[in-house]
Enzyme design. Sequence first.
Site, PDB file in Angstrom:
ATOM      1  N   GLU A  23      11.941  31.845  30.918  1.00 54.93           N
ATOM      2  CA  GLU A  23      11.242  32.127  32.048  1.00 54.93           C
ATOM      3  C   GLU A  23       9.998  33.109  31.538  1.00 54.93           C
ATOM      4  O   GLU A  23       8.913  33.144  31.761  1.00 54.93           O
ATOM      5  CB  GLU A  23      12.064  32.909  32.911  1.00 54.93           C
ATOM      6  CG  GLU A  23      11.240  33.218  34.281  1.00 54.93           C
ATOM      7  CD  GLU A  23      10.475  32.009  34.949  1.00 54.93           C
ATOM      8  OE1 GLU A  23      10.779  30.876  35.065  1.00 54.93           O
ATOM      9  OE2 GLU A  23       9.145  32.190  35.650  1.00 54.93           O
ATOM     10  N   ASP A  83      -2.025  44.441   2.612  1.00 57.44           N
ATOM     11  CA  ASP A  83      -2.760  45.594   2.426  1.00 57.44           C
ATOM     12  C   ASP A  83      -1.878  46.725   1.776  1.00 57.44           C
ATOM     13  O   ASP A  83      -2.297  47.565   0.845  1.00 57.44           O
ATOM     14  CB  ASP A  83      -3.063  46.313   3.629  1.00 57.44           C
ATOM     15  CG  ASP A  83      -4.108  45.149   4.421  1.00 57.44           C
ATOM     16  OD1 ASP A  83      -5.087  45.126   4.061  1.00 57.44           O
ATOM     17  OD2 ASP A  83      -3.666  44.273   5.571  1.00 57.44           O
ATOM     18  N   SER A  99       2.297  31.224  -6.006  1.00 55.77           N
ATOM     19  CA  SER A  99       0.806  31.284  -5.417  1.00 55.77           C
ATOM     20  C   SER A  99      -0.051  30.885  -6.606  1.00 55.77           C
ATOM     21  O   SER A  99      -1.043  29.982  -6.143  1.00 55.77           O
ATOM     22  CB  SER A  99       0.543  32.458  -5.002  1.00 55.77           C
ATOM     23  OG  SER A  99       1.022  33.038  -3.927  1.00 55.77           O
ATOM     24  N   GLY A 117      -5.058  32.764   8.528  1.00 50.43           N
ATOM     25  CA  GLY A 117      -5.738  31.821   7.271  1.00 50.43           C
ATOM     26  C   GLY A 117      -5.500  30.292   7.623  1.00 50.43           C
ATOM     27  O   GLY A 117      -6.579  29.743   7.263  1.00 50.43           O
ATOM     28  N   GLY A 163      -2.739  33.599  -0.809  1.00 50.57           N
ATOM     29  CA  GLY A 163      -1.540  33.628   0.233  1.00 50.57           C
ATOM     30  C   GLY A 163      -2.429  32.930   1.632  1.00 50.57           C
ATOM     31  O   GLY A 163      -3.350  32.061   1.383  1.00 50.57           O
ATOM     32  N   HIS A 189      -9.892  43.546   5.430  1.00 50.38           N
ATOM     33  CA  HIS A 189      -9.397  44.379   6.326  1.00 50.38           C
ATOM     34  C   HIS A 189      -9.800  45.758   5.913  1.00 50.38           C
ATOM     35  O   HIS A 189      -9.812  45.885   4.637  1.00 50.38           O
ATOM     36  CB  HIS A 189      -7.795  44.118   6.644  1.00 50.38           C
ATOM     37  CG  HIS A 189      -7.388  45.208   7.557  1.00 50.38           C
ATOM     38  ND1 HIS A 189      -8.079  45.711   8.717  1.00 50.38           N
ATOM     39  CD2 HIS A 189      -6.223  45.779   7.535  1.00 50.38           C
ATOM     40  CE1 HIS A 189      -7.043  46.593   9.189  1.00 50.38           C
ATOM     41  NE2 HIS A 189      -5.871  46.511   8.424  1.00 50.38           N
ATOM     42  N   GLU A 209      -2.395  46.567  17.515  1.00 50.37           N
ATOM     43  CA  GLU A 209      -0.739  46.523  17.307  1.00 50.37           C
ATOM     44  C   GLU A 209       0.270  47.618  17.772  1.00 50.37           C
ATOM     45  O   GLU A 209       1.091  47.318  17.943  1.00 50.37           O
ATOM     46  CB  GLU A 209      -0.943  46.717  15.515  1.00 50.37           C
ATOM     47  CG  GLU A 209      -1.592  45.376  15.173  1.00 50.37           C
ATOM     48  CD  GLU A 209      -1.758  45.760  13.447  1.00 50.37           C
ATOM     49  OE1 GLU A 209      -2.216  44.736  12.897  1.00 50.37           O
ATOM     50  OE2 GLU A 209      -1.533  46.927  12.962  1.00 50.37           O
ATOM     51  N   ASP A 220      -8.077  47.133  15.086  1.00 51.90           N
ATOM     52  CA  ASP A 220      -6.865  46.288  14.644  1.00 51.90           C
ATOM     53  C   ASP A 220      -5.706  46.847  14.904  1.00 51.90           C
ATOM     54  O   ASP A 220      -4.643  46.488  15.445  1.00 51.90           O
ATOM     55  CB  ASP A 220      -7.156  46.007  13.302  1.00 51.90           C
ATOM     56  CG  ASP A 220      -6.249  44.955  12.486  1.00 51.90           C
ATOM     57  OD1 ASP A 220      -6.361  43.780  12.844  1.00 51.90           O
ATOM     58  OD2 ASP A 220      -5.357  45.381  11.899  1.00 51.90           O
ATOM     59  N   GLN A 272      -4.976  34.290   3.592  1.00 52.67           N
ATOM     60  CA  GLN A 272      -6.456  34.113   3.574  1.00 52.67           C
ATOM     61  C   GLN A 272      -6.803  33.979   2.080  1.00 52.67           C
ATOM     62  O   GLN A 272      -7.845  33.287   2.111  1.00 52.67           O
ATOM     63  CB  GLN A 272      -6.941  35.795   3.979  1.00 52.67           C
ATOM     64  CG  GLN A 272      -6.697  36.184   5.228  1.00 52.67           C
ATOM     65  CD  GLN A 272      -7.704  35.406   6.488  1.00 52.67           C
ATOM     66  OE1 GLN A 272      -8.797  35.095   6.082  1.00 52.67           O
ATOM     67  NE2 GLN A 272      -7.091  35.449   7.467  1.00 52.67           N
TER      68      GLN A 272
END
Length: 331
Positions: free
Chosen positions: A222, A79, A49, A130, A23, A104, A191, A187, A25
């Site tokens: 704006e 993950d 894939s 990626g 995918g 990760h 988030e 990380d 990465q």
Amino acid sequence: MDVIRDADINPLLARTIGIIGYGNQGRAQALNLRDSGARVLIGSVADASAARARDDGFEVVDIAAATERADVLALLIPDEVQRDVYEQEIEPHLRAGQILVFAHGYNIHYGLIRPPQTIDVIMVAPRMIGINVRRSFEHGSGVPAYLAVAHDASGTARQIALAWAKGIGATRAGVLETTFAQETELDLFAEQGVWPIIMRDLLLSYEVLVEAGFPPEMVALELYGSGEAAEIFHQMARVGVIEQMRLHSQTSQYGTLSRGPRMLPDESKERLRAALREIRSGSFAAEWGSEQAGGYQRFEALRQQARAHDINGAEVLGRELLERSRLRSDE
Ligand code: NDP
């Protein structure tokens, strides 16, 4: 903090690399490693894939076979599915001396995946999506990455991690050495401590302005739709959070500096500390784990609620204008 800008790729070239998942990465890292001279095969279920990896000229085998054949195995699948895939298709085929690579730290840090003590466990985590891992490599540069060793059974785990960082192009930009814990917590904090505040501020500001009679499309344009907000972030990274202010008018600078503490007072730090505590104690991971086990019910409800917000309709015009201005600048 020390920055690693080069490494010896040879420890990796002597080994067979298995990349599980093709995918974001997976594809970028597989292509970069192959271009760096490494022997790479892809482990994947038979799907789109796998077809794409074959089109790119890779040998594709099932995940169990990739585990058996690879010396260095990277888990580059989402993950949330890593634990099941690991338990069902990887763990039964592992052998002493192999190396597991993560991008990760989540599953190792929270103990959701527990590899045997005879396996090296390392992380090379690019700080970029990626597509850019690949694109920057093709342009002769690379993206920064974090590097960590969770378990060094062989005594050479760090060397392999460095070689991996070199192979995907990360040493060209710079590699920072850290731990699985630090990478994961930072990380998650971005988030949960940073993006929600920005997103929520945009939604509340939209509501206040529309309530006050401003046209919704103009408000969305704006606040972020014109792409100016994205440019501000880009400039923050490039010249600095404060220094980028010089690109704006003095009225803008005075308004931002004088109102900042009023909009988000110092006491807000207590909420940020609480977010960090939830991450560090593992209580967020436990909550997310039960959410997954329960079939994502609350997550789906939250997503539906977010998608029902009026702002979604109001931003259509901004997207069209942004697209047209992009096309013009590309001509
Ligand atoms: P992706 O969502 O792009 O992974 C998709 C790949 O995983 C596809 O090949 C997909 O196959 C496969 N896959 C999905 N579910 C399964 C399953 N149940 N069994 C087997 N294969 C499956 O992942 P990312 O590249 O985004 O993330 C990979 C790792 O990299 C994660 O640890 C992530 O945290 C980390 N990372 C990601 C970044 C990013 O840019 N997104 C940045 C830095 C780190 P299919 O075709 O069937 O869908």
